[in-house]
Scaffold this active site. Sequence first.
Site, short mmCIF file in Angstrom:
data_model
loop_
_atom_site.label_atom_id
_atom_site.label_comp_id
_atom_site.label_asym_id
_atom_site.label_seq_id
_atom_site.Cartn_x
_atom_site.Cartn_y
_atom_site.Cartn_z
N ARG A 291 -11.56 -3.66 0.72
CA ARG A 291 -12.07 -3.20 -0.57
C ARG A 291 -11.96 -1.68 -0.69
O ARG A 291 -11.60 -1.16 -1.75
CB ARG A 291 -13.53 -3.67 -0.76
CG ARG A 291 -13.62 -5.13 -1.13
CD ARG A 291 -15.04 -5.65 -1.19
NE ARG A 291 -15.03 -7.04 -1.65
CZ ARG A 291 -16.09 -7.83 -1.68
NH1 ARG A 291 -17.26 -7.38 -1.26
NH2 ARG A 291 -16.00 -9.08 -2.12
N TYR A 443 -7.32 -8.79 -6.28
CA TYR A 443 -7.52 -9.22 -4.89
C TYR A 443 -8.68 -8.49 -4.22
O TYR A 443 -9.17 -7.48 -4.71
CB TYR A 443 -6.25 -9.16 -4.06
CG TYR A 443 -5.47 -7.88 -3.95
CD1 TYR A 443 -6.01 -6.63 -4.18
CD2 TYR A 443 -4.12 -7.93 -3.57
CE1 TYR A 443 -5.26 -5.48 -4.04
CE2 TYR A 443 -3.35 -6.78 -3.43
CZ TYR A 443 -3.94 -5.56 -3.66
OH TYR A 443 -3.19 -4.43 -3.50
N GLU A 444 -9.12 -9.06 -3.13
CA GLU A 444 -10.32 -8.63 -2.39
C GLU A 444 -11.57 -8.70 -3.27
O GLU A 444 -12.53 -7.96 -3.10
CB GLU A 444 -10.16 -7.21 -1.83
CG GLU A 444 -8.84 -6.90 -1.15
CD GLU A 444 -8.34 -8.02 -0.24
OE1 GLU A 444 -9.17 -8.72 0.35
OE2 GLU A 444 -7.12 -8.17 -0.12
N GLY A 445 -11.55 -9.62 -4.22
CA GLY A 445 -12.68 -9.79 -5.14
C GLY A 445 -12.40 -9.10 -6.46
O GLY A 445 -12.22 -7.89 -6.51
N GLN A 450 -17.01 -7.97 -7.87
CA GLN A 450 -17.59 -6.71 -7.39
C GLN A 450 -18.83 -6.35 -8.18
O GLN A 450 -19.82 -5.83 -7.64
CB GLN A 450 -16.57 -5.57 -7.49
CG GLN A 450 -15.26 -5.79 -6.77
CD GLN A 450 -15.43 -6.04 -5.29
OE1 GLN A 450 -16.23 -5.39 -4.64
NE2 GLN A 450 -14.69 -6.99 -4.77
#
Length: 601
Positions: A291, A443-445, A450
Amino acid sequence: MHSYKAPLEDMQFLLDCQAGIHPAEKNSRQASVDREEASFILSQAAQFVEHELAPINRACDELGCRFDNGNVSLPNAMKQAYTRYAEAGWMGLSMPEEWGGQQVSSQLAACAGEMLTSANHAFSMIPALNMSAIKALLTFGSEELKSQYLPNMISGQWLGCMALTEAHCGSDLGLIRTSAELVDDNSYRIKGNKIFISAGAHDGCENIVHLVLARIKGAPEGVKGLSLFIVPTYLPNSREFNNVSCIGIEEKMGIHSNPTCTMSYENSTGFLVGEPHKGIKAMFIMMNEMRMGTATQGIGLSEISYQHSLSYATERRQGRSLKGIAEPDQEADSLLVHADIRRMLLTQRAFAEGGRALSFFCAQLLDVTEEANEKSADTCGTLPSAEDSKQLLNFLTPIAKAFCTETGLESSSLAIQVFGGHGYVRESGVEQLYRDGRISTLYEGTTGIQSLDLLGRKVLGTQAKSLLLFTKQIHRFCLLEKGNQPFSSMVKTLLDYAKEWPQLTQEIGIKAMKSHDEVGAAAYDYLMYSGYVTLAYFWLSMAVRAARLMESKPTKQQGGNYGDEFLNAKIRTASFYYSRLLPRAESHRKAMLSGEDALLL
């Protein structure tokens, strides 16, 4: 087409700002290299990305990756560039010395990471994923796993990737079906499929090591039953193929030269990382690392978008200044005479340099947290304790990831706008920036995930303790600068936001006690509000520092030697941010308070 130039002066400025003139207060990673050594590392990184990565970015995008009967090939230029990157030791820049790394500060590593993503987004994902896997092994791996895998991964001979997502569940990891069956004391049999695995298979290294979330047979349902396994493509001792197969790669909007793979694990041998059923805890080590890496991608996107836009606006002649002809010897004035062009350029610069300051601060918090060092320096004096640093980092991570990627995407869109019709065609190069950068908000949330993480878990979940840690830091800074006349208006504005932020949080919290959907309804606007206020703090910090440097004229050894043009630009951009960008927080404030009823379909 503009050639990328690493913003070395701005990076050095931030290193000087956050190290201050108190070397005794630096943590050990910062103290391991002096200013001259740090400058040398940055210049070498710049030389690599400017000469090796930026020139191949467009060609590799056009070639893309090839998939042939389970084999994935990178563009040849990408593969050669990666080999030189690994051989030069860049992979181990911030990694522990005991496993072959150089263990310099996370801030220097963030600088190098930003340069990579500005010069070649697709390339930057390869080392970023590997470092995330390394962090998980460092934290949760057994000594045997560390000794088997870390030296090879830190050298770049092997590469790590994260294998979390499955076709039916996306971000809802509790629905994962990949299974793990105990074979003996040391190994498990892994079976299942994963999708969207960035760099999950390719010919750029000897071995690709997958960190796979799977459910041990008989484990509880949901995320509490997940475990993390290390599953190499080739087993480390025998070099035997481990039934880890790529069954396809995605045709994507962007990042064409980085393969996004669908992976199959057919009774592959896996080794437990950490404790059984505690995989989510280990996964978050990787996820949080990625992140922050993704936040850096957003910052790098703003920077390269600004550089392209500034270069084009300086050279392109169109129209005349509204104040009169600015360049009578030319058939038209440059685009820079137009106020709207300057608005877009300043927006890009404000997001790039403000995001970079936030990233540097988070990197410093990371070093303090990892070393459990009770004191370190920043622009305002000293950082909090290690425990408070950890809480601050947890709080700022979703803001950095979501806000910097959203503003990075805005910056790339503005680049197309500055170029006009030329920005919409491939020849300009800026349309690729938007295509490549679009993934960073996903991506990565996603930004929505978030936002929920920030408001639900990091703020309301801690009874706003993490938020108050940050607003108190802002408050202390404002009190210190209260008598700083040139910045009095900005100080007052920032102080008002520092008071309002917890009040808004309390108001949403009270609504959420009646309906949890109020959190979801407010989350996105709450995060964007938080992002604008956070960058306001860093912009004012930088402006104050720049003004002091102009007054005191310190030597290079004392953390100075910046030209007045550079320092004045800091002050002017801070003023622009407060005048033109920070007011956006007001619209987000109104939206977050409008409640869940405003979102009924």
